[in-house]
Design an enzyme around this catalytic site. Sequence first.
Site, PDB file in Angstrom:
ATOM      1  N   ASP A  78      -8.005  -5.600   0.558  1.00 53.33           N
ATOM      2  CA  ASP A  78      -8.552  -6.638  -0.993  1.00 53.33           C
ATOM      3  C   ASP A  78      -7.774  -7.778  -0.764  1.00 53.33           C
ATOM      4  OD1 ASP A  78     -10.266  -4.027  -2.361  1.00 53.33           O
ATOM      5  OD2 ASP A  78      -7.858  -3.564  -2.894  1.00 53.33           O
ATOM      6  N   HIS A 115       1.015  -1.326   0.028  1.00 50.01           N
ATOM      7  CA  HIS A 115       0.085  -0.041  -0.229  1.00 50.01           C
ATOM      8  C   HIS A 115       1.128   1.559   0.277  1.00 50.01           C
ATOM      9  CE1 HIS A 115      -3.182   3.003   0.942  1.00 50.01           C
ATOM     10  NE2 HIS A 115      -3.729   2.232   0.551  1.00 50.01           N
TER      11      HIS A 115
HETATM   12  N1  ACO Z   1       4.492  -7.936  -4.816  1.00 51.71           N
HETATM   13  C1  ACO Z   1       5.608  -7.827  -5.182  1.00 51.71           C
HETATM   14  N2  ACO Z   1       6.165  -6.068  -4.823  1.00 51.71           N
HETATM   15  C2  ACO Z   1       5.569  -5.556  -4.700  1.00 51.71           C
HETATM   16  C3  ACO Z   1       4.543  -5.181  -4.606  1.00 51.71           C
HETATM   17  C4  ACO Z   1       3.414  -5.982  -4.837  1.00 51.71           C
HETATM   18  N3  ACO Z   1       1.919  -6.416  -4.108  1.00 51.71           N
HETATM   19  N4  ACO Z   1       3.918  -4.382  -3.746  1.00 51.71           N
HETATM   20  C5  ACO Z   1       5.088  -3.191  -3.948  1.00 51.71           C
HETATM   21  N5  ACO Z   1       6.012  -4.256  -4.726  1.00 51.71           N
HETATM   22  C6  ACO Z   1       7.368  -3.933  -4.630  1.00 51.71           C
HETATM   23  C7  ACO Z   1       7.857  -3.270  -5.701  1.00 51.71           C
HETATM   24  O1  ACO Z   1       7.519  -4.128  -6.722  1.00 51.71           O
HETATM   25  C8  ACO Z   1       8.864  -1.910  -5.085  1.00 51.71           C
HETATM   26  O2  ACO Z   1      10.144  -2.754  -5.307  1.00 51.71           O
HETATM   27  P1  ACO Z   1      11.614  -2.651  -5.669  1.00 51.71           P
HETATM   28  O3  ACO Z   1      11.759  -1.688  -4.705  1.00 51.71           O
HETATM   29  O4  ACO Z   1      12.258  -3.351  -6.062  1.00 51.71           O
HETATM   30  O5  ACO Z   1      11.043  -2.175  -7.141  1.00 51.71           O
HETATM   31  C9  ACO Z   1       8.325  -1.600  -3.872  1.00 51.71           C
HETATM   32  O6  ACO Z   1       8.196  -2.396  -3.672  1.00 51.71           O
HETATM   33  C10 ACO Z   1       7.582  -0.683  -3.650  1.00 51.71           C
HETATM   34  O7  ACO Z   1       6.472  -0.454  -4.809  1.00 51.71           O
HETATM   35  P2  ACO Z   1       5.919   0.729  -5.168  1.00 51.71           P
HETATM   36  O8  ACO Z   1       5.108   0.184  -6.128  1.00 51.71           O
HETATM   37  O9  ACO Z   1       6.853   1.877  -5.367  1.00 51.71           O
HETATM   38  O10 ACO Z   1       4.495   0.959  -3.731  1.00 51.71           O
HETATM   39  P3  ACO Z   1       3.564   2.279  -4.448  1.00 51.71           P
HETATM   40  O11 ACO Z   1       3.586   2.379  -2.871  1.00 51.71           O
HETATM   41  O12 ACO Z   1       4.091   2.840  -5.710  1.00 51.71           O
HETATM   42  O13 ACO Z   1       2.475   0.800  -4.907  1.00 51.71           O
HETATM   43  C11 ACO Z   1       0.932  -0.200  -4.929  1.00 51.71           C
HETATM   44  C12 ACO Z   1       1.606   0.631  -4.044  1.00 51.71           C
HETATM   45  C13 ACO Z   1       0.293   0.235  -6.516  1.00 51.71           C
HETATM   46  C14 ACO Z   1      -0.801  -0.556  -3.722  1.00 51.71           C
HETATM   47  C15 ACO Z   1       1.798  -1.566  -5.064  1.00 51.71           C
HETATM   48  O14 ACO Z   1       2.128  -2.241  -3.619  1.00 51.71           O
HETATM   49  C16 ACO Z   1       0.863  -3.223  -5.046  1.00 51.71           C
HETATM   50  O15 ACO Z   1       1.095  -2.810  -6.936  1.00 51.71           O
HETATM   51  N6  ACO Z   1       0.083  -4.151  -4.999  1.00 51.71           N
HETATM   52  C17 ACO Z   1      -0.731  -4.516  -5.403  1.00 51.71           C
HETATM   53  C18 ACO Z   1      -2.075  -4.018  -6.269  1.00 51.71           C
HETATM   54  C19 ACO Z   1      -3.050  -4.271  -5.218  1.00 51.71           C
HETATM   55  O16 ACO Z   1      -2.739  -4.942  -4.119  1.00 51.71           O
HETATM   56  N7  ACO Z   1      -3.648  -3.295  -4.930  1.00 51.71           N
HETATM   57  C20 ACO Z   1      -4.930  -2.182  -3.796  1.00 51.71           C
HETATM   58  C21 ACO Z   1      -4.461  -1.377  -3.044  1.00 51.71           C
HETATM   59  S1  ACO Z   1      -5.185  -1.461  -1.853  1.00 51.71           S
HETATM   60  C22 ACO Z   1      -6.243   0.074  -2.234  1.00 51.71           C
HETATM   61  O17 ACO Z   1      -6.743   0.454  -3.694  1.00 51.71           O
HETATM   62  C23 ACO Z   1      -7.883  -0.180  -2.128  1.00 51.71           C
END
Ligand code: ACO
Length: 434
Positions: free
Chosen positions: A368, A311
Amino acid sequence: MTDRLKPLTPAILTLDDKTYTLPTYIGIEGEKAIDISKLRSQTGYVTLDEGYGNTGACESAITYIDGEKGILRYRGYPIEELAEHSRFVEVAYLLLYGELPTVEQLQHFSTALNDSSIIHEDMHHFFNGFPRGSHPMGILATMVASLSTFYPVFDRLDEASEIQIVANLVSQVRTIAAFSYKKSIGEPLVYPSHTLSYVRNFLNMMFASPVRDYQLDDDIVRAIDMLLILHADHEQNCSTSSVRTAGSSMANVYAVISAGISALWGPRHGGANQEVIKMLEQIHAEGGDGTEFINEAKNKYSSKRLMGFGHRVYKNYDPRATVLKKHCDILLNKPGIKDPLLDIARRIEEVALNDDYFISRKLYPNVDFYSGLILRAAGIPTNMFTVLFAIGRMPGWLAHWREMIHGERVAIYRPRQIYVGESIRHYRDIKDRT
Ligand code: ACO
């Protein structure tokens, strides 16, 4: 700035051998901010913050989140207390108008929702125009935008028309959602009923038919109500920011909310609840225990992510996931609704929470991760999951829209950029181009 922000010692910025003073402020929960609104005019610089992770785009008195501590409060009330003791309609009122309603206020609000629950009969034809198999989020965004043509909004909103807009949207989103499902399965539409409460009405419109009464299960009604409460607001998330962005142009409110619905649809936002179930189903079908999926999600060359994990704001357990997990355990232990996907979800959570990749990046289950399992138990089809999220988020979107239009000054949302394209070049006739 309003006087709800208290000034702190100004920040000193040194740039190109010059020193500038920037005002700083503190909010009521100790969040600190540097006011850079005059930065460009004073220094020629703008801030660069892709994804707005460090940008406070507005002041807001609706929802407070502390992502490090896993705190979420609506209008000061902890989410855990609201989920346990309140009901969605009451929480919607709280978000919209700032206080928990009295008996009389709740009665008025519920009556307004009931009176507004039917959509204009002529809109029923629209549902026939969508191809079979259309995603219900596409239908919802379209139908909500088209409400603007049936319920015109005047430039100068008075209190009564604003109350009507809120009642229309909070109530009709549920009717449109249920109608789009009925159309998708080729069954006749079931009208809302004044005898049923908000969630019961929705489930009845979804599942009753002329040849079959729908037996409402109290535990399922309660679980869906609680799920809507947990989704009702989450400050400046992607869809709410879309609502504020579209709303800042003073566009028609139905179109503004439709923008929020479209933003919510994406798999990195509200669409994740559908993706979590797809992921669990895939693991179940392949007979694995999730290890392979987790490994792929950790691979930086793969586009796969562990859905329902991570998140932007929570760097700790999402408090909504804690509440949902508890209810999942209760609901899925009821006779007849055991779901093998729950065991897979539990195992994935355990493995991920002990894995360095997820620990070091502070990736925890989000709202979620467990919501889809509750929706499955209620018989909601997977492609309707994000629609349920939209029903829950409607009061939050509207609360932010109201807060914005009633603000002291509505500044149009218009970020800057750093241009990195071609420098100036001159037009060449087509025959001179290679
Ligand atoms: N699985 C694997 N790796 C992940 C995940 C995940 N679910 N989420 C983040 N990471 C990793 C990224 O690859 C990144 O790795 P790196 O530093 O080696 O490049 C690091 O963690 C940071 O990720 P970002 O995408 O920069 O984090 P951000 O805060 O921008 O993204 C997000 C948050 C979009 C929710 C992300 O965690 C994600 O895509 N999660 C999966 C989708 C999801 O469950 N969305 C629902 C969110 S809750 C809502 O909207 C109601």
